[in-house]
Design an enzyme around this catalytic site. Structure first.
Site, mmCIF file in Angstrom:
data_model
loop_
_atom_site.group_PDB
_atom_site.id
_atom_site.type_symbol
_atom_site.label_atom_id
_atom_site.label_comp_id
_atom_site.label_asym_id
_atom_site.label_seq_id
_atom_site.Cartn_x
_atom_site.Cartn_y
_atom_site.Cartn_z
ATOM 1 N N HIS A 110 -2.700 -0.461 -1.112
ATOM 2 C CA HIS A 110 -3.528 -1.561 -1.606
ATOM 3 C C HIS A 110 -2.936 -2.896 -1.189
ATOM 4 C CE1 HIS A 110 -0.327 -1.774 -4.598
ATOM 5 N NE2 HIS A 110 -0.783 -2.945 -4.975
ATOM 6 N N HIS A 136 0.245 3.461 -4.131
ATOM 7 C CA HIS A 136 -1.128 3.664 -3.673
ATOM 8 C C HIS A 136 -1.483 2.536 -2.689
ATOM 9 C CE1 HIS A 136 -5.207 5.452 -4.592
ATOM 10 N NE2 HIS A 136 -5.467 4.483 -3.736
ATOM 11 N N ASN A 182 1.777 -6.671 0.077
ATOM 12 C CA ASN A 182 3.211 -6.456 -0.115
ATOM 13 C C ASN A 182 3.394 -4.957 -0.107
ATOM 14 O OD1 ASN A 182 3.564 -9.248 -0.665
ATOM 15 N ND2 ASN A 182 3.017 -8.909 -2.804
ATOM 16 N N GLN A 231 -3.855 -7.449 -1.755
ATOM 17 C CA GLN A 231 -4.359 -8.413 -2.714
ATOM 18 C C GLN A 231 -5.071 -9.531 -1.972
ATOM 19 O OE1 GLN A 231 -1.571 -9.450 -6.035
ATOM 20 N NE2 GLN A 231 -0.084 -8.308 -4.830
#
Lengths: 368, 368
Positions: free
Chosen positions: B186, B184, B173, B188
């Site tokens: 990233h 930052h 997302n 999931q």
């Protein structure tokens, strides 16, 4: 209860229908902000991975009509040179054809693509709940809400009679948080040429449940919610409202007749009156929860209009509010949108308790 | 290509894995902002109308950890008395257990409700794409993106080996518009105890297609998209990116190997390298389109990890960007959320053309 209907045609060919408890006598003609017909021609394309139709209405982006911010197309027309969508007069609820529909009975000759296509046959209607731009569905008198339930029944019946229309979905998107910029109280009706994916799966599951248990899954769940008595928001003789045990949104609420009724069309007077009380109770609690307008998506699921008998269907509304706290939105992200598996960080019981603790008073007792 | 892994355990019991092309030598220990274990115990409830599981992790709302706005838990720890989630050192990609998971291998004893319940067995992992908080997935060197594809393969393999895990979904997302406040770079990974509803239906449709045509629907669609050549965003020897003919979001793009590969695990070196080029091309075009960070949901669909052979599965990413124009969001409303029938007011061809017209240059030629 008696309902009077007045049918009119707008200058651009769109239909307008006005509803009231009394004969509608003081309406002259149907205005339109648009002088000419649009000849909408949306089409559908088949999604081969998901096995569902997507509808495309590219003309929708070409809306050249840029009204000033104070212009409300859902207010009644005050001067003929500044027409809105609605005439002044003695009507209470109005329904008219959306000027930029995603579905149209005029749709024809879809483009050829590398996947199956078809015309986006159907109808998109706008339902104006009241003439008062400052009101809200939950602020309307119970008799007015009952009239709206009858309007939804009439639209379901009329639209459903069209051989190309398989499913009629009345819904309301409310609030800027769900993308609505027009605050005049209104909802929409989409009449589809197919049973859409979500009600399609629900009907399939309901039919299996019905053949196994002799009734649909919602009637059984309501019986269990009533017996469990943890998540009820309204309990009447014929209708109920509750945060479902399996809520997917923090303040999700369902409103339904207690006994399975396939669609708005089959509601009797007592069921309709109690359903109006259940609906108004939920809306008043939502509004009182944080003392401000409460945004939501409200959708009414009912039986397909495919001329089959659907004893497994059970008319009900599902409310999906976008907030999880007064200042935090629930965003649908990876697990919800991509996987379809909803993740909740609150328990339905806790949210039900919050709504139970909000005291509201209907203008007449539930069991008069 | 070679990949080195270093496994560590955080003070609160969570796992941390560090990845690099080179042996990881300069990492001392795994920090955590949280001193004590959480003992997550999420559960699932069955939705009897939709026929799907909903997961509940009520402790997630009790996050007492309120960091200052400048605190970035995904940056490397600078001082031991202000620990983040990650240690300094010679690593490139990191994966650690989410502190507030919706799914946990520790889940046990679900509550009894009026519907079936079960423990929300599974794992929620955070994937940190780089140590640089100012970077973005599309700004990373191709070799770094290839490493990430290998990390996703390693996680799919490791998580999928657990007998309770049936499906591994890597996603990102990105942007405040989709609810992300931590910028930052990233993503999931959700590892589910069931095949979730959307990939479940996709696998069912793919299996039927495979049994009828000898291959899956995506491989056939890609062949048609390549032949049609209207909506392509990247065309390599082994990988492709395109706006699908059946896009549901205005700037939706899919990225996939041309030939069906069931999951990240089965990608060969050449396919992986070309998939990295396709992915980076899309991300660079998104970023250059409006010269600003481009929000999206990126989800990677692959075969279930149920120990069956899935020749019908075809690894691919789907990007769902929330914008339809630079200043207008596409809101999912009645027809999308309630009916599941997506309505688009733009044509995929037009959006593909916009992305095709954005020129970007990878740091090495696609066919070196």
């Amino acid at each position: 209860m008696e309902m009077h209907i007045r049918s009119l045609t707008k200058p651009d060919g769109r239909q307008l229908r006005l509803y009231s408890r009394h004969p509608i006598e003081h309406v002259e003609n149907a205005p339109s902000p648009f002088p000419d017909p649009l000849h909408a021609n949306p089409h559908m394309r088949w999604h081969p991975l998901r096995g569902e139709w997507i509808t495309y209405a590219a003309y929708r982006q070409g809306r050249t009509f840029l009204p000033p911010p104070e212009y409300n197309p859902l207010a009644v027309t005050r001067t003929p040179d500044n027409p809105t969508e609605l005439p002044p007069g003695d009507w209470d609820v109005a329904v008219f054809d959306n000027r930029f529909p995603s579905l149209s009975l005029e749709a024809h000759h879809p483009p050829e693509t590398i996947v199956p296509t078809m015309p986006s046959t159907g109808k998109c209607e706008v339902v104006v709940f009241t003439q008062d731009p400052q009101s809200a569905l939950g602020k309307l008198p119970l008799a007015h809400i009952e009239l709206l339930l009858q309007v939804w029944a009439e639209r379901t019946l009329q639209l459903g009679r069209h051989p190309d229309i398989q499913y009629v979905l009345p819904f309301e998107n409310r609030g800027a948080e769900v993308g609505v910029t027009l605050h005049h109280p209104h909802g929409q009706i989409y009449a589809y040429p197919v049973v859409p994916p979500v009600p399609g799966r629900m009907m399939q599951i309901a039919a299996e449940h019905y053949s196994q248990h002799g009734r649909g899954p919602l009637e059984m769940l309501i019986e269990q919610e009533l017996a469990c008595d943890k998540r009820l928001i309204y309990r009447g003789e014929h209708a109920v409202a509750f945060v479902p045990v399996c809520a997917r949104y923090p303040y999700e609420v369902w409103v339904a007749p207690i006994k399975a009724v396939p669609s708005f069309v089959e509601l009797d007077e007592e069921q309709r009156a109690d359903l109006a009380r259940a609906l108004k109770t939920v809306l008043m609690k939502y509004e009182a929860l944080w003392n401000r307008p409460f945004p939501y998506l409200m959708a009414w699921y009912q039986a397909p209009t495919d001329e089959q008998w659907h004893p497994e269907a059970h008319l009900h509304a599902e409310f999906y509010p976008p907030y999880r706290t007064p200042d935090k939105l629930k965003y649908l992200a990876g697990t919800e949108l991509a996987a379809g598996l909803f993740a909740m960080d609150v328990l339905p019981e806790d949210k039900a308790l919050e709504l139970q603790n909000v005291t509201v008073q209907l203008e007449e007792p539930a069991h008069a």
